[in-house]
Motif scaffolding. Structure first.
Motif, mmCIF file in Angstrom:
data_model
loop_
_atom_site.group_PDB
_atom_site.id
_atom_site.type_symbol
_atom_site.label_atom_id
_atom_site.label_comp_id
_atom_site.label_asym_id
_atom_site.label_seq_id
_atom_site.Cartn_x
_atom_site.Cartn_y
_atom_site.Cartn_z
ATOM 1 N N ALA A 150 0.781 -1.245 0.000
ATOM 2 C CA ALA A 150 0.000 0.000 0.000
ATOM 3 C C ALA A 150 0.811 1.293 0.000
ATOM 4 N N PRO A 151 1.788 1.454 -0.886
ATOM 5 C CA PRO A 151 2.476 2.734 -0.956
ATOM 6 C C PRO A 151 1.595 3.787 -1.620
ATOM 7 N N THR A 152 1.895 5.055 -1.350
ATOM 8 C CA THR A 152 1.277 6.154 -2.080
ATOM 9 C C THR A 152 2.268 6.592 -3.142
ATOM 10 N N ILE A 153 1.831 6.610 -4.400
ATOM 11 C CA ILE A 153 2.704 6.987 -5.512
ATOM 12 C C ILE A 153 2.060 8.142 -6.264
ATOM 13 N N ASN A 154 2.817 9.215 -6.372
ATOM 14 C CA ASN A 154 2.384 10.430 -7.055
ATOM 15 C C ASN A 154 3.291 10.607 -8.271
ATOM 16 N N SER A 155 2.808 10.228 -9.437
ATOM 17 C CA SER A 155 3.573 10.328 -10.676
ATOM 18 C C SER A 155 3.179 11.616 -11.383
ATOM 19 N N GLN A 156 4.172 12.497 -11.592
ATOM 20 C CA GLN A 156 3.882 13.803 -12.169
ATOM 21 C C GLN A 156 4.912 14.206 -13.215
ATOM 22 N N GLY A 157 4.414 14.624 -14.365
ATOM 23 C CA GLY A 157 5.277 15.210 -15.387
ATOM 24 C C GLY A 157 6.317 14.279 -15.964
ATOM 25 N N ASN A 158 6.073 12.979 -15.934
ATOM 26 C CA ASN A 158 7.000 12.015 -16.513
ATOM 27 C C ASN A 158 6.640 11.766 -17.972
ATOM 28 N N GLN A 165 -6.780 -7.298 -6.776
ATOM 29 C CA GLN A 165 -7.378 -6.026 -7.156
ATOM 30 C C GLN A 165 -8.218 -5.430 -6.035
ATOM 31 N N SER A 166 -8.887 -6.255 -5.268
ATOM 32 C CA SER A 166 -9.714 -5.750 -4.176
ATOM 33 C C SER A 166 -8.899 -4.973 -3.145
ATOM 34 N N LYS A 167 -7.602 -5.278 -3.019
ATOM 35 C CA LYS A 167 -6.724 -4.542 -2.096
ATOM 36 C C LYS A 167 -6.146 -3.295 -2.748
ATOM 37 N N TRP A 168 -5.521 -3.463 -3.924
ATOM 38 C CA TRP A 168 -4.798 -2.325 -4.495
ATOM 39 C C TRP A 168 -5.711 -1.225 -5.009
ATOM 40 N N LEU A 169 -6.963 -1.514 -5.218
ATOM 41 C CA LEU A 169 -7.886 -0.445 -5.613
ATOM 42 C C LEU A 169 -7.971 0.648 -4.551
ATOM 43 N N ASN A 170 -7.608 0.329 -3.313
ATOM 44 C CA ASN A 170 -7.632 1.305 -2.226
ATOM 45 C C ASN A 170 -6.289 2.000 -2.003
ATOM 46 N N TRP A 171 -5.239 1.550 -2.680
ATOM 47 C CA TRP A 171 -3.958 2.231 -2.577
ATOM 48 C C TRP A 171 -4.055 3.546 -3.337
ATOM 49 N N TRP A 202 -2.486 5.708 -5.908
ATOM 50 C CA TRP A 202 -1.548 5.884 -7.020
ATOM 51 C C TRP A 202 -2.213 6.800 -8.029
ATOM 52 N N ARG A 203 -1.505 7.849 -8.415
ATOM 53 C CA ARG A 203 -2.077 8.730 -9.425
ATOM 54 C C ARG A 203 -1.020 9.192 -10.415
ATOM 55 N N SER A 204 -1.515 9.549 -11.581
ATOM 56 C CA SER A 204 -0.708 10.128 -12.645
ATOM 57 C C SER A 204 -1.281 11.499 -12.938
ATOM 58 N N GLU A 205 -0.400 12.491 -12.959
ATOM 59 C CA GLU A 205 -0.846 13.864 -13.193
ATOM 60 C C GLU A 205 0.140 14.542 -14.144
ATOM 61 N N GLY A 206 -0.333 14.906 -15.311
ATOM 62 C CA GLY A 206 0.526 15.601 -16.273
ATOM 63 C C GLY A 206 1.568 14.727 -16.926
ATOM 64 N N GLY A 258 -7.965 7.240 -3.769
ATOM 65 C CA GLY A 258 -8.597 8.555 -3.807
ATOM 66 C C GLY A 258 -7.827 9.548 -4.644
ATOM 67 N N ARG A 259 -8.518 10.267 -5.471
ATOM 68 C CA ARG A 259 -7.881 11.245 -6.350
ATOM 69 C C ARG A 259 -7.421 12.502 -5.602
ATOM 70 N N ALA A 260 -8.129 12.907 -4.570
ATOM 71 C CA ALA A 260 -7.783 14.142 -3.861
ATOM 72 C C ALA A 260 -7.313 13.851 -2.445
ATOM 73 N N SER A 261 -6.733 12.704 -2.246
ATOM 74 C CA SER A 261 -6.321 12.286 -0.911
ATOM 75 C C SER A 261 -5.229 13.197 -0.342
ATOM 76 N N SER A 262 -5.312 13.457 0.945
ATOM 77 C CA SER A 262 -4.277 14.264 1.602
ATOM 78 C C SER A 262 -2.937 13.537 1.621
ATOM 79 N N SER A 263 -2.944 12.227 1.379
ATOM 80 C CA SER A 263 -1.680 11.488 1.361
ATOM 81 C C SER A 263 -0.777 11.945 0.216
ATOM 82 N N TYR A 264 -1.350 12.525 -0.841
ATOM 83 C CA TYR A 264 -0.499 13.007 -1.928
ATOM 84 C C TYR A 264 0.344 14.203 -1.498
ATOM 85 N N ALA A 265 -0.078 14.918 -0.473
ATOM 86 C CA ALA A 265 0.733 16.023 0.038
ATOM 87 C C ALA A 265 2.057 15.498 0.571
#
Length: 146
Positions: free
Chosen positions: A60-68, A89-95, A97-101, A115-122
């Motif tokens: 369950a890591p938080t991964i913020n992929s940006q501008g790659n 899939q039932s587990k990782w759907l809650n991790w 991970w997002r791609s932005e830009g 979650g798309r707007a999760s505070s964990s991305y901060a």
């Protein structure tokens, strides 16, 4: 890059890592990075082919992929950037991970989760991403350390 001791080593949950301004070229297979627990900001890297996946994780890591920039290999089996290791899939759907830009070329794609707007991305943000169109210029001098 294997980041995190093991799936069972929960003390790594507070780990915060930035992977920035690298060129991951042909011949690499996986783990650019592979993340366990923690918060990871993958920003302004150039991925020009991979043989299995580019960014993976477990525990369950938080991964913020940006501008790659992701240029997928020609093999149609390996177009996915992400790999959710050792989890149904039932587990990782809650991790989170997002791609932005990110820029996806030659059929490359990123499978987001959580979650798309999760505070964990901060916690998984360390610097402002440059536009993916500039990745070639910001990684132009990237290379191995001698």
């Amino acid at each position: 890059m294997l980041l995190g001791h093991s799936d069972s080593y929960t003390r790594d949950k507070n780990m915060q890592v930035t992977i920035a301004f690298n060129h991951f070229g042909e011949g690499l297979v996986q783990r650019m990075p592979r993340c366990r627990h923690g918060y990871f900001h993958v920003v302004n890297n150039d991925y020009t082919h991979w043989q299995m996946y580019a960014i993976g994780g477990s525990a369950a890591p938080t991964i913020n992929s940006q501008g790659n920039r992701f240029l997928a290999p020609n093999d149609h089996v390996f177009k996915e950037v992400t790999k959710y290791e050792d989890a149904p899939q039932s587990k990782w759907l809650n991790w989170n991970w997002r791609s932005e830009g990110d820029l996806f070329l030659n059929g490359a794609f990123f499978t987001p989760s959580g979650g798309r707007a999760s505070s964990s991305y901060a916690k998984a943000s360390s610097l402002s991403a440059r536009p993916s169109s500039l990745v070639a210029s910001v990684t132009g001098n990237a290379g191995s350390l001698l």
